[in-house]
Scaffold this motif. Structure first.
Motif, PDB file in Angstrom:
ATOM      1  N   ARG A  85       0.829  -1.207   0.000  1.00 33.48           N
ATOM      2  CA  ARG A  85       0.000   0.000   0.000  1.00 33.48           C
ATOM      3  C   ARG A  85       0.867   1.261   0.000  1.00 33.48           C
ATOM      4  NH1 ARG A  85      -1.644  -2.361   4.416  1.00 33.48           N
ATOM      5  NH2 ARG A  85      -1.617  -0.441   5.650  1.00 33.48           N
ATOM      6  N   LEU A  86       1.924   1.240  -0.775  1.00 31.70           N
ATOM      7  CA  LEU A  86       2.800   2.404  -0.898  1.00 31.70           C
ATOM      8  C   LEU A  86       2.001   3.636  -1.279  1.00 31.70           C
ATOM      9  CD1 LEU A  86       5.613   3.787  -1.266  1.00 31.70           C
ATOM     10  CD2 LEU A  86       5.550   2.989  -3.627  1.00 31.70           C
ATOM     11  N   GLY A  87       2.240   4.753  -0.593  1.00 27.15           N
ATOM     12  CA  GLY A  87       1.584   5.993  -0.949  1.00 27.15           C
ATOM     13  C   GLY A  87       1.717   7.048   0.119  1.00 27.15           C
ATOM     14  N   TYR A  88       1.193   8.220  -0.182  1.00 25.18           N
ATOM     15  CA  TYR A  88       1.104   9.357   0.736  1.00 25.18           C
ATOM     16  C   TYR A  88       2.448   9.646   1.404  1.00 25.18           C
ATOM     17  CZ  TYR A  88      -3.869   9.197  -0.217  1.00 25.18           C
ATOM     18  OH  TYR A  88      -5.084   9.222  -0.863  1.00 25.18           O
ATOM     19  N   ASN A  89       2.557   9.482   2.706  1.00 20.27           N
ATOM     20  CA  ASN A  89       3.762   9.884   3.443  1.00 20.27           C
ATOM     21  C   ASN A  89       4.974   9.022   3.136  1.00 20.27           C
ATOM     22  OD1 ASN A  89       2.164   7.819   4.981  1.00 20.27           O
ATOM     23  ND2 ASN A  89       4.008   7.794   6.236  1.00 20.27           N
ATOM     24  N   MET A  90       4.761   7.796   2.682  1.00 24.35           N
ATOM     25  CA  MET A  90       5.855   6.827   2.634  1.00 24.35           C
ATOM     26  C   MET A  90       7.031   7.228   1.745  1.00 24.35           C
ATOM     27  SD  MET A  90       3.736   3.235   2.664  1.00 24.35           S
ATOM     28  CE  MET A  90       5.223   2.226   2.561  1.00 24.35           C
ATOM     29  N   PRO A  91       6.809   7.682   0.490  1.00 23.74           N
ATOM     30  CA  PRO A  91       7.963   7.996  -0.362  1.00 23.74           C
ATOM     31  C   PRO A  91       8.827   9.131   0.187  1.00 23.74           C
ATOM     32  CG  PRO A  91       5.984   7.717  -1.671  1.00 23.74           C
ATOM     33  CD  PRO A  91       5.545   7.784  -0.247  1.00 23.74           C
ATOM     34  N   ALA A  92       8.192  10.229   0.620  1.00 23.95           N
ATOM     35  CA  ALA A  92       8.960  11.359   1.144  1.00 23.95           C
ATOM     36  C   ALA A  92       9.703  10.970   2.412  1.00 23.95           C
ATOM     37  CB  ALA A  92       8.031  12.542   1.425  1.00 23.95           C
ATOM     38  N   GLU A  93       9.049  10.218   3.266  1.00 27.40           N
ATOM     39  CA  GLU A  93       9.654   9.785   4.523  1.00 27.40           C
ATOM     40  C   GLU A  93      10.898   8.936   4.273  1.00 27.40           C
ATOM     41  OE1 GLU A  93       7.031   8.162   7.768  1.00 27.40           O
ATOM     42  OE2 GLU A  93       8.039   6.325   7.132  1.00 27.40           O
ATOM     43  N   LEU A  94      10.782   7.984   3.361  1.00 26.32           N
ATOM     44  CA  LEU A  94      11.936   7.130   3.070  1.00 26.32           C
ATOM     45  C   LEU A  94      13.053   7.930   2.418  1.00 26.32           C
ATOM     46  CD1 LEU A  94      12.721   4.099   3.332  1.00 26.32           C
ATOM     47  CD2 LEU A  94      12.185   3.903   0.894  1.00 26.32           C
ATOM     48  N   ALA A  95      12.681   8.872   1.559  1.00 23.92           N
ATOM     49  CA  ALA A  95      13.689   9.670   0.860  1.00 23.92           C
ATOM     50  C   ALA A  95      14.582  10.426   1.832  1.00 23.92           C
ATOM     51  CB  ALA A  95      13.006  10.638  -0.109  1.00 23.92           C
ATOM     52  N   VAL A  96      13.989  11.054   2.862  1.00 23.89           N
ATOM     53  CA  VAL A  96      14.809  11.846   3.772  1.00 23.89           C
ATOM     54  C   VAL A  96      15.558  10.975   4.764  1.00 23.89           C
ATOM     55  CG1 VAL A  96      13.389  13.914   3.561  1.00 23.89           C
ATOM     56  CG2 VAL A  96      12.883  12.261   5.379  1.00 23.89           C
ATOM     57  N   ALA A  97      15.281   9.674   4.760  1.00 22.43           N
ATOM     58  CA  ALA A  97      16.033   8.749   5.608  1.00 22.43           C
ATOM     59  C   ALA A  97      17.234   8.161   4.878  1.00 22.43           C
ATOM     60  CB  ALA A  97      15.126   7.627   6.099  1.00 22.43           C
ATOM     61  N   THR A  98      17.504   8.668   3.672  1.00 15.81           N
ATOM     62  CA  THR A  98      18.648   8.183   2.902  1.00 15.81           C
ATOM     63  C   THR A  98      19.764   9.212   2.926  1.00 15.81           C
ATOM     64  OG1 THR A  98      17.938   9.142   0.790  1.00 15.81           O
ATOM     65  CG2 THR A  98      17.089   6.951   1.349  1.00 15.81           C
ATOM     66  N   GLU A 100      22.493  11.750   1.269  1.00 13.35           N
ATOM     67  CA  GLU A 100      22.366  12.716   0.175  1.00 13.35           C
ATOM     68  C   GLU A 100      22.944  12.113  -1.106  1.00 13.35           C
ATOM     69  OE1 GLU A 100      20.989  15.640   0.148  1.00 13.35           O
ATOM     70  OE2 GLU A 100      20.700  16.133   2.275  1.00 13.35           O
ATOM     71  N   GLY A 101      22.053  11.859  -2.060  1.00 15.71           N
ATOM     72  CA  GLY A 101      22.495  11.451  -3.377  1.00 15.71           C
ATOM     73  C   GLY A 101      22.857   9.990  -3.545  1.00 15.71           C
ATOM     74  N   ASP A 102      22.750   9.159  -2.479  1.00 17.45           N
ATOM     75  CA  ASP A 102      23.164   7.766  -2.667  1.00 17.45           C
ATOM     76  C   ASP A 102      22.015   6.771  -2.572  1.00 17.45           C
ATOM     77  OD1 ASP A 102      22.567   7.572   0.038  1.00 17.45           O
ATOM     78  OD2 ASP A 102      24.637   7.244   0.673  1.00 17.45           O
ATOM     79  N   TRP A 103      20.834   7.220  -2.157  1.00 19.25           N
ATOM     80  CA  TRP A 103      19.657   6.362  -2.038  1.00 19.25           C
ATOM     81  C   TRP A 103      19.942   5.119  -1.200  1.00 19.25           C
ATOM     82  CZ3 TRP A 103      15.229   8.536  -2.982  1.00 19.25           C
ATOM     83  CH2 TRP A 103      15.211   9.635  -3.858  1.00 19.25           C
ATOM     84  N   ARG A 104      20.712   5.311  -0.127  1.00 22.56           N
ATOM     85  CA  ARG A 104      20.997   4.223   0.810  1.00 22.56           C
ATOM     86  C   ARG A 104      20.438   4.609   2.176  1.00 22.56           C
ATOM     87  NH1 ARG A 104      23.788   0.619  -1.862  1.00 22.56           N
ATOM     88  NH2 ARG A 104      25.053   1.299  -3.650  1.00 22.56           N
ATOM     89  N   LEU A 105      19.681   3.705   2.734  1.00 19.70           N
ATOM     90  CA  LEU A 105      18.967   3.971   3.971  1.00 19.70           C
ATOM     91  C   LEU A 105      19.938   4.130   5.130  1.00 19.70           C
ATOM     92  CD1 LEU A 105      15.998   4.208   4.870  1.00 19.70           C
ATOM     93  CD2 LEU A 105      16.058   1.767   5.403  1.00 19.70           C
ATOM     94  N   ARG A 106      19.734   5.198   5.912  1.00 18.38           N
ATOM     95  CA  ARG A 106      20.574   5.450   7.086  1.00 18.38           C
ATOM     96  C   ARG A 106      19.950   4.909   8.359  1.00 18.38           C
ATOM     97  NH1 ARG A 106      21.080  11.773   6.721  1.00 18.38           N
ATOM     98  NH2 ARG A 106      18.887  11.456   6.174  1.00 18.38           N
ATOM     99  N   LEU A 107      18.714   4.405   8.271  1.00 14.77           N
ATOM    100  CA  LEU A 107      18.010   3.857   9.422  1.00 14.77           C
ATOM    101  C   LEU A 107      17.581   2.431   9.100  1.00 14.77           C
ATOM    102  CD1 LEU A 107      15.637   6.880  10.155  1.00 14.77           C
ATOM    103  CD2 LEU A 107      17.747   6.333  11.350  1.00 14.77           C
ATOM    104  N   PRO A 108      17.525   1.556  10.099  1.00 21.47           N
ATOM    105  CA  PRO A 108      17.100   0.182   9.823  1.00 21.47           C
ATOM    106  C   PRO A 108      15.600   0.095   9.585  1.00 21.47           C
ATOM    107  CG  PRO A 108      17.538   0.459  12.164  1.00 21.47           C
ATOM    108  CD  PRO A 108      17.966   1.739  11.496  1.00 21.47           C
ATOM    109  N   PHE A 128      12.318  -0.208  -3.186  1.00 27.39           N
ATOM    110  CA  PHE A 128      12.077   1.169  -3.615  1.00 27.39           C
ATOM    111  C   PHE A 128      13.400   1.899  -3.841  1.00 27.39           C
ATOM    112  CE2 PHE A 128      11.284   5.663  -3.169  1.00 27.39           C
ATOM    113  CZ  PHE A 128      10.076   5.847  -3.841  1.00 27.39           C
ATOM    114  N   LEU A 129      14.328   1.768  -2.913  1.00 30.43           N
ATOM    115  CA  LEU A 129      15.589   2.517  -3.018  1.00 30.43           C
ATOM    116  C   LEU A 129      16.447   1.991  -4.164  1.00 30.43           C
ATOM    117  CD1 LEU A 129      16.410   2.934   0.768  1.00 30.43           C
ATOM    118  CD2 LEU A 129      15.454   4.631  -0.809  1.00 30.43           C
ATOM    119  N   GLY A 130      16.423   0.689  -4.394  1.00 27.01           N
ATOM    120  CA  GLY A 130      17.154   0.155  -5.543  1.00 27.01           C
ATOM    121  C   GLY A 130      16.589   0.697  -6.844  1.00 27.01           C
TER     122      GLY A 130
END
Length: 202
Positions: A85-98, A100-108, A128-130
């Motif tokens: 059920r990807l949508g709404y808050n999820m994409p932006a939230e995951l983006a700022v948890a990566t 800068e510029g590497d699309w690698r998650l900084r949080l588990p 999503f990040l891949g």
């Protein structure tokens, strides 16, 4: 023409705010990670990301990214819509948890203490990040957003001027307690439609 924001919940703007353990003052910015996550969702047809915003910006986004509507990375986003059920808050939230510029998650992912939406399982987050890493390169998104930097700065300046007299930071102290190790950031989500999100990342 200078930009004006008369209402912070206006359909032209979505606000993303979060607390992070870094000392500092209020920051107002446009974040290419948030913009690109929204681009992916637009291309995938997620209805909450289809609302019009700034006409010239929307047109530039569409002109640059429309050729990638059938890219394999966009298919991943469509699949995640069905799977988690990807949508709404999820994409932006995951983006700022990566990073800068590497699309690698900084949080588990999958850890309920870090503030990420519980739907972001480790598998879903990495899918999503891949996809984001591949599409970012294939679409030359970095160059696109660099070319939009002047407009982003105009948005940041207008929003900061409008937000200044409206934001009562003491409310957060009263609500959550005083802390010298918090940073409050407001991100103008120019492609997020009329929705406002407030994730907290630990």
């Amino acid at each position: 023409m200078p930009l004006r924001f008369f209402h912070l919940a206006a359909p032209l703007l979505a606000l993303l705010a979060w607390m992070m353990p870094v000392a500092g003052a209020v920051e107002v910015r446009v974040d290419p990670r948030v913009e690109f996550a929204a681009v992916m969702c637009r291309l995938a047809g997620l209805e909450e990301f289809q609302s019009p915003g700034f006409a010239d910006y929307d047109a530039a986004v569409d002109a640059h990214f429309a050729p990638f509507r059938d890219h394999p990375s966009v298919a991943v986003v469509r699949a995640l819509r069905q799977d988690v059920r990807l949508g709404y808050n999820m994409p932006a939230e995951l983006a700022v948890a990566t990073g800068e510029g590497d699309w690698r998650l900084r949080l588990p992912a999958g850890d309920p203490t870090n503030g990420l939406d519980a739907r972001w399982t480790p598998d879903a987050a990495q899918r999503f990040l891949g996809a984001a890493r591949v599409l970012w390169e294939d679409s030359d998104a970095g160059a696109f957003f660099a070319g939009q930097r002047a407009f982003h700065q105009q948005v940041e300046q207008a929003l900061a001027a409008d937000l200044g007299p409206r934001l009562d930071l003491t409310w957060f102290e009263r609500q959550y307690g005083e802390s010298a190790v918090r940073r409050f950031t407001v991100i103008a989500g120019l492609l997020n439609g009329p929705h406002s999100y407030g994730p907290h990342l630990v």
